[in-house]
Design an enzyme around this catalytic site. Sequence first.
Site, short mmCIF file in Angstrom:
data_model
loop_
_atom_site.label_atom_id
_atom_site.label_comp_id
_atom_site.label_asym_id
_atom_site.label_seq_id
_atom_site.Cartn_x
_atom_site.Cartn_y
_atom_site.Cartn_z
N SER A 10 0.82 -1.22 0.00
CA SER A 10 0.00 0.00 0.00
C SER A 10 0.85 1.27 0.00
O SER A 10 0.47 2.29 0.59
CB SER A 10 -0.93 0.00 1.21
OG SER A 10 -0.19 -0.09 2.42
N ALA A 13 3.16 3.04 -5.18
CA ALA A 13 2.94 2.22 -6.38
C ALA A 13 1.60 1.49 -6.29
O ALA A 13 0.77 1.57 -7.21
CB ALA A 13 4.08 1.22 -6.54
N LYS A 35 0.84 -6.16 5.10
CA LYS A 35 1.23 -7.03 6.23
C LYS A 35 1.27 -6.26 7.55
O LYS A 35 1.42 -6.85 8.61
CB LYS A 35 2.55 -7.74 5.95
CG LYS A 35 3.79 -6.87 5.92
CD LYS A 35 5.01 -7.78 5.72
CE LYS A 35 6.30 -7.00 5.69
NZ LYS A 35 7.48 -7.85 5.51
N THR A 43 7.33 4.33 1.20
CA THR A 43 6.91 5.66 0.74
C THR A 43 6.86 6.64 1.90
O THR A 43 7.33 7.78 1.80
CB THR A 43 5.52 5.58 0.08
OG1 THR A 43 5.59 4.70 -1.05
CG2 THR A 43 5.05 6.95 -0.38
N GLY A 48 13.17 13.25 0.85
CA GLY A 48 13.65 14.27 -0.09
C GLY A 48 12.61 14.85 -1.01
O GLY A 48 12.32 16.05 -0.98
N GLU A 115 19.35 17.96 -5.65
CA GLU A 115 20.04 16.90 -4.91
C GLU A 115 21.19 16.36 -5.75
O GLU A 115 21.36 16.72 -6.92
CB GLU A 115 19.04 15.79 -4.53
CG GLU A 115 17.95 16.28 -3.60
CD GLU A 115 16.95 15.21 -3.22
OE1 GLU A 115 17.10 14.07 -3.68
OE2 GLU A 115 16.02 15.51 -2.44
N HIS A 243 22.33 4.91 1.43
CA HIS A 243 22.21 6.37 1.57
C HIS A 243 23.42 6.85 2.36
O HIS A 243 23.73 6.30 3.42
CB HIS A 243 20.92 6.74 2.29
CG HIS A 243 20.54 8.17 2.07
ND1 HIS A 243 21.24 9.21 2.65
CD2 HIS A 243 19.57 8.75 1.32
CE1 HIS A 243 20.70 10.36 2.27
NE2 HIS A 243 19.69 10.11 1.46
N ARG A 291 25.06 9.36 -5.13
CA ARG A 291 25.10 8.68 -3.83
C ARG A 291 26.17 7.60 -3.74
O ARG A 291 26.75 7.39 -2.68
CB ARG A 291 23.72 8.07 -3.53
CG ARG A 291 22.68 9.12 -3.22
CD ARG A 291 21.32 8.52 -2.98
NE ARG A 291 20.36 9.55 -2.67
CZ ARG A 291 19.07 9.33 -2.45
NH1 ARG A 291 18.60 8.10 -2.54
NH2 ARG A 291 18.26 10.31 -2.17
N HIS A 352 19.61 1.56 1.73
CA HIS A 352 18.52 2.50 1.46
C HIS A 352 17.56 2.06 0.36
O HIS A 352 16.36 2.18 0.52
CB HIS A 352 19.14 3.85 1.10
CG HIS A 352 18.15 4.94 0.85
ND1 HIS A 352 17.26 5.37 1.81
CD2 HIS A 352 17.90 5.69 -0.26
CE1 HIS A 352 16.51 6.35 1.32
NE2 HIS A 352 16.86 6.55 0.06
N ARG A 387 20.55 4.52 -8.64
CA ARG A 387 19.38 5.39 -8.78
C ARG A 387 19.75 6.84 -8.54
O ARG A 387 20.40 7.18 -7.56
CB ARG A 387 18.30 4.97 -7.78
CG ARG A 387 17.11 5.92 -7.75
CD ARG A 387 16.02 5.40 -6.86
NE ARG A 387 16.36 5.44 -5.44
CZ ARG A 387 16.15 6.48 -4.64
NH1 ARG A 387 15.67 7.60 -5.13
NH2 ARG A 387 16.46 6.39 -3.36
#
Length: 532
Positions: A10, A13, A35, A43, A48, A115, A243, A291, A352, A387
């Site tokens: 939930s 996405a 769960k 989320t 950031g 960032e 991170h 990162r 992260h 990413r």
Amino acid sequence: MKTDFLVIGSGIAGLTYALKVANHFPEKRVTIITKASADETNTKYAQGGVAVVNDLENDSFEKHIEDTLIAGDGLCDEEIVEIVVKEGPARVQELINWGARFDKDAEGDYRLGKEGGHSEFRILHHKDVTGKEMERALLEAAEKTPNIEFIKHCFVLDVITQHHLGYLVTKSTPDIECYGVYVLNTNNYRIEKVLSKVTLLATGGNGQVYRTTTNPAIATGDGVAMVYRAKGRIENMEFIQFHPTALYEAGKRGQAFLITEAVRGDGGILRNRAGEAFMERYDARKDLAPRDIVARAIDNEMKIGGTEHVYLDCRHMDIEKFKEHFPNINEKCLSIGIDVTKDMIPVAPAAHYSCGGIKTDEWGRSSIINLYACGECASTGLHGANRLASNSLLEAMVFAHRCYIDAISRFDLIKDVPEIPDWNAEGTSEPKEMILITQSLKELQQVMSDYVGIVRNTVRLQRAMKRIDLLFEETEGLYQSTFVSPQLLELRNMITVGYLITKGATFRKESRGLHYTTDYPEKAGLVQNIVL
């Protein structure tokens, strides 16, 4: 139980997809299984923001695409990057229409952040709790939608395929189909079937595989492990993003408090034990390098200095602006005796984000028919080997929409689900000692952190694999002989994920993006995905 559209998870996405499907088919049943509570997701902890091009005078799609490709270090799927960047603004506007609030300046224009790895100011944010605000808006919209049903506190055990009908299913089986899932109802500890024509996995990340992570306790890689057991395709699991700046608290394990990269975007400076601003020695972009570079630099400074952390210096920053932009961070620091106007913040890298995951195509389809994957559990091709900051929430929204488009176009063509047998728990009994589970989890997290962390080598990976193999054997023995529990199921999934990360790292004979090995410090000529 039967439903029309089944969603596991939930976060942004799962909720985005569920809302779109439910609004398109008001007469169909959309079921979301979580769960824990509905708002306990990765989320919720995203501080950031969301990266999106919304100022075409100063920014462009081409710049965002280029930044993403550079961060991905040669492994991004360029077609996917273009899709996400160009479709992103429309998806963000939908979220705003659902009620999400992003920070604006005095003139009413959106206040944009910058960032690491970004060439322009393009990050939309809500103070330092952007993910929580997005989650709030989506949950409120979902709870007002009558044909969306939440099933909370249910643990999904396995994806149901032909395997559960008695057929031999292997990696080479061309037409594996998903019929729904088996779930453990943690209210009554019964194992039940939830059958569906279409299933979406939006199960989030796997940071709990490591000793310290910014992820919540639920981030145990369940979706990836289930698909791997169902003989679906998993790729690029070796690319685990650490991170660079999680708050260091001596002796603490598990979830660490995240100090968002936006603090460095606003002028925060990383310093070592001697007070030196060290990032200029590692990258021309200094504290705003991507990162992977920043995390390795911090790791190296910690090893040189024999310390467990470095410092983030915000003492020179405008304190009123800091409090306005980062109220949560300021409050957390004060709660442990750190005054950012006088004290530097102790920080260290923490697991992260998983850039790999369930291999999907441009419509979010996994290699298993009628099974989609979206969000952090999926490997879409956007992130490549690393990413770019704040691209994850954007990716989740874009691919939730694409999964929705494909699912509704195919729904009427999907055959009804066949008769599925009940879960067979014959021959199992109560576990005698919970320590067998809790100690194995500690061992796994220790092994992954020590041997499959930011810097790796062949000997470390071999040691990790031997220990993971032993943990697997012991845990499978427990699984076969005792009643299942959420703790046992999570351990089993995390061992599978640890194996996949270690296996992918072993196969990658080069250093690229988030995977750095001292045995192969350079990139290999051949750019390839590791599919398991």
